[in-house]
Design an enzyme around this catalytic site. Structure first.
Site, PDB file in Angstrom:
ATOM      1  N   CYS A 660       0.118   1.012   4.078  1.00 31.03           N
ATOM      2  CA  CYS A 660       1.137   0.002   4.368  1.00 31.03           C
ATOM      3  C   CYS A 660       0.544  -1.399   4.524  1.00 31.03           C
ATOM      4  CB  CYS A 660       1.886   0.359   5.655  1.00 31.03           C
ATOM      5  SG  CYS A 660       2.835   1.884   5.575  1.00 31.03           S
ATOM      6  N   HIS A 661      -0.761  -1.498   4.768  1.00 32.92           N
ATOM      7  CA  HIS A 661      -1.329  -2.763   5.244  1.00 32.92           C
ATOM      8  C   HIS A 661      -2.773  -2.887   4.785  1.00 32.92           C
ATOM      9  CE1 HIS A 661      -3.057  -5.472   8.380  1.00 32.92           C
ATOM     10  NE2 HIS A 661      -1.834  -5.939   8.521  1.00 32.92           N
ATOM     11  N   PHE A 662      -3.043  -3.442   3.626  1.00 36.45           N
ATOM     12  CA  PHE A 662      -2.118  -4.074   2.693  1.00 36.45           C
ATOM     13  C   PHE A 662      -2.241  -3.338   1.360  1.00 36.45           C
ATOM     14  CE2 PHE A 662      -3.702  -7.397   5.526  1.00 36.45           C
ATOM     15  CZ  PHE A 662      -2.533  -7.948   6.023  1.00 36.45           C
ATOM     16  N   VAL A 667      -6.390  -2.102   5.371  1.00 35.89           N
ATOM     17  CA  VAL A 667      -7.075  -2.454   6.610  1.00 35.89           C
ATOM     18  C   VAL A 667      -6.147  -2.093   7.765  1.00 35.89           C
ATOM     19  CG1 VAL A 667      -6.203  -4.811   6.468  1.00 35.89           C
ATOM     20  CG2 VAL A 667      -8.201  -4.334   7.872  1.00 35.89           C
TER      21      VAL A 667
END
Length: 768
Positions: A660-662, A667
């Site tokens: 989800c990130h990123f 990370v």
């Protein structure tokens, strides 16, 4: 041939969709490979058209001349009127847009082989469909046969294998946030009539309405082609939790769909049954608010995805109704609003038709505005918020900003990133910005003063409410929603466009924020007001500072300021943490307290949430918020002597938040590091029984305490673990309010990378 009781016949009008035969290769009496080419001129005033668009049923059915070809080869001389045609299996692949009225459809149809089993003949065929010369549809691996009445009267039905059942049970659960919520989950014929008039707001509620003249094609066909009468929707149903629809179509024995198909062998056309399934997907896209993403769009079939069709029973004039069960397998905004589903069609309790991977999209018409224009300011793209205010760009564009085409999100200047890695905002469960409402600023001008207003609709059933220690918005969502909105302002203005060859990563460096008021945001719209304070370009990086405030219903509840950086790969590779590359040991390593003072609390991920032993309302969050494996607690330890916690967490490469990130730059979010610290603080409250005496205590976000953070590193997939220190510095009791304030540090192996000041939790009475 005309003396036989049953013959192979083409459908009669109004379901007759062939204008001419332009080529035929085959020999009567020889059941060998043969071909036929037909054309169908779609009338300008076609009875079935919706805003000039041809529905899938007609597009598929117009390839009906496999019937003419097999008749020409002489199959009726073999069947002698005792057997009739039925389709068994086929695979459809759409290659382009559905046809338009006035176009000519050409079908190149091939019978590839025959199989004779006693008196039964099967044949296998395929076709390609061209609209004005452009390939738009292929039919593969189609199998049809000729069956006696006795064979047809004893259908086997669709049988699902044990392997298929196991695969279905193993499907991962998904979640999709509707663009507009509705309590209308049962649709009658009257509701369907309104959808055929293009009035979704009158069915699902005002949040689904659009301005007059917007999206005239996003409606159901009129009653003549309508193949569903009653629909029940469960948006969290189905094996993936993405939706299930159950619908019925009441059949009339003298209806046109029987009498025309076929003239001497009345049976409901499979393409019409499929049209009912398509209409259910249209209904579901409207139910989910997907029409709100574009100003002038059509329903289009998903291209290049094989749709598998299996028919194991006939639907005749003796049947009173059919029942559809639609299970949604995919629901997404990328690349356009899309639903893909599996469908079973029942006669009574027996499934007789199965369709797999039927997909439908909401796609803009050719020439219609669908993204920001040069400079980033688009024409009105059809979306209004709950208050009726026009959105500048909407959920579709923010989905692309998270995991799609950046030029779709922000305009043609960002096409330079189509072939290179570029920063994205978080996606999926960790995306907390939905729309841009306004921009005060000019692309390319990064001087202070630019402002952006964005919005996020916080769903009442969001995962973070269900999994938090209290059903109010958790700190991570406050932080992320404000930070994502702020960074989007700088990115949208073009913070990276001066160096498009550089593959930047985006990182938060510093920030401070205060919860002004703790309010229940379930079901409300969070409005972000972000302001650019500074932009500075340094070697290998671009730094930007923002201020922001969050409000709901006009009331500000969260304020802050934060510094971000866009970093080159070289700059990220040289991170030295907060201590210039030195390892600074934790307090417990330095002080080495007597083991008798240290209490270890295990928090296994598969254990139930840690619950207040007194039976109160205090408990630790779980599932996605289970961010700590164990904590070592020293009640009188730490820098201030008021309490110390040392927590650890094993980091797995498949942690949910990395994807989800990123996108393409995984990370761990810094806000989840803060959540781990907050979890330890809540555990401290429970272990020390600090809430004793508070009636029905509950955890809450601490108000009027400014938390500050400093990040100088990142947790990556291969970092194996993180660990942190929490130093309690104040325990404040004010009546039925308990406030615990601490400072904290977080490490990755070898480096201290986060520093938190005045991170706090609060306990209040549930009555407060």
């Amino acid at each position: 041939m005309d003396g036989y009781a049953k013959r192979v016949r083409l459908p009669a009008p109004p379901y007759h969709f062939v204008t001419r035969v332009t080529a035929l290769e085959g020999t009567t009496g020889e059941f060998k490979p043969a071909t036929i080419t037909t054309e169908y001129d779609v009338p300008e005033d076609a009875w079935y058209a919706v805003d000039g668009g041809v529905p899938p049923a007609v597009t598929v059915e117009a390839g009906q001349c496999d019937l003419l070809l097999v008749s020409y080869l002489g199959i009726d001389f073999r069947n002698k009127g005792e057997r009739v045609y039925r389709l068994l299996d086929s695979t459809l692949v759409f290659r382009g847009d559905l046809p338009r009225t006035g176009q000519t459809l050409r079908y190149d149809i091939s019978i590839d082989r025959f199989v004779h089993q006693g008196d039964t003949t099967l044949f296998f065929f395929s076709y390609k469909c061209y609209a004005d010369g452009e390939l738009i549809l292929e039919l593969h691996d189609a199998c049809a046969g000729f069956f006696s009445r006795q064979e047809l009267d004893t259908p086997l039905g669709v049988v699902m294998t044990e392997k298929e059942k196991a695969a279905r049970a193993a499907l991962p659960k998904g979640y999709f946030k509707p663009l507009a919520y509705t309590a209308k989950n049962h649709l009658t014929r009257a509701d369907l009539d309104l959808l055929a008039q293009g009035r979704p707001g009158d069915v699902f509620g005002p949040d689904h309405a659009q301005d007059p003249g917007i999206n005239p094609a996003l409606r159901l066909p009129d009653d003549r082609l309508r193949m569903v009468d009653d629909v029940v929707i469960d948006r969290k149903g189905g094996p993936r939790g993405l939706g299930k629809l159950v619908a019925t179509k009441r059949l009339s024995p003298d209806a046109w769909y029987f009498t025309c198909h076929f003239p001497d062998d009345h049976v409901l056309a499979g393409s019409l049954v499929a049209e009912g399934a398509v209409q259910l997907l249209q209904i579901y896209l409207l139910h989910q608010g997907m029409h709100l993403t574009l100003p002038d769009a059509r329903f289009q079939c998903v291209t290049d995805t094989p749709i598998e069709v299996q028919v194991r029973g006939q639907i005749t004039q003796a049947h009173e109704e059919i029942r559809y069960e639609v299970e949604v397998m995919e629901l997404t905004l990328l690349p356009r609003a899309t639903v893909i589903a599996d469908i079973l069609i029942y006669l009574g309790d027996k499934p007789v038709i199965r369709m797999k991977n039927l997909g439908l999209q909401v796609r803009e018409k050719n020439g219609t505005p669908y993204r920001p224009e040069a400079g980033g300011v688009p024409r009105f793209l059809g979306r209004r918020n709950r208050s009726g205010e026009p959105a500048m760009i909407n959920e579709l564009h923010l989905a692309h900003a998270a995991k799609g085409l950046l030029d779709m999100a922000m305009g043609p200047e960002f096409e330079v990133y189509r072939d290179s890695r570029a920063p994205y905002i978080p996606n999926g469960d960790f995306q907390f910005v939905d729309r841009v409402m306004s921009l005060k600023g000019t692309r390319g001008d990064l001087s202070p003063g630019a402002e952006m207003v964005t919005e996020y609709d916080s769903p009442p059933d969001a995962w973070y409410y269900e999994q938090n220690s209290h059903p109010h918005m958790p700190n991570a969502v406050y932080m992320e929603s404000s930070l994502q909105a702020a960074i989007f302002l700088g990115y949208y203005l073009g913070a990276t466009l001066k160096n498009p060859e550089e593959q930047y990563s985006i990182r938060n460096l510093d920030g401070r924020a205060t919860l002004v008021k703790d309010i229940d945001l379930r079901g409300k719209t969070v409005r972000h007001h972000s302001k650019l304070l500074m932009t500075s370009a340094v070697q290998g990086a671009v730094l930007q500072n923002f201020s922001y405030e969050l409000s709901a219903d006009g009331e500000v509840f969260y304020t802050g300021e934060s510094l971000f950086g866009y970093f080159s790969a070289a700059a990220l590779a040289n991170q030295v943490g907060l201590d210039n590359g030195r390892y600074v040991p934790t307090w417990i390593e330095t002080e080495q307290p007597d083991p008798a003072r240290v209490r270890r609390v295990e928090l296994p991920a598969d254990a139930p949430a840690f619950t207040d032993p007194t039976g109160g309302h205090l408990h630790l969050p779980g599932d996605k918020f289970a961010l700590v494996d164990h904590v070592d607690l020293v009640a009188d330890g730490g820098r201030h002597g008021h309490g110390y916690l040392h927590g650890r967490r094993a980091v797995r490469p498949d942690e949910w938040y990395f994807d989800c990130h990123f996108h393409r730059d995984p990370v761990m979010p810094g806000s989840l590091g803060v959540e781990a610290v907050l979890q330890a603080l809540r555990l401290f409250v429970l272990e020390q029984d600090l809430a004793d005496g508070i009636e029905q205590p509950r955890f809450a976000m601490a108000t009027d305490v400014e938390m500050a953070w400093k990040y100088r590193g990142q947790i990556l997939r291969d970092d194996k673990e993180l660990f942190f220190d929490v130093h309690v510095k104040e325990i404040r009791r004010e009546g039925d309010r308990l406030l615990v304030i601490a400072d904290a540090d977080l490490w990755k192996p070898g480096l201290r990378i986060y520093e938190l000041t005045d991170v706090a939790v609060e306990v209040r009475s549930a009555q407060a």
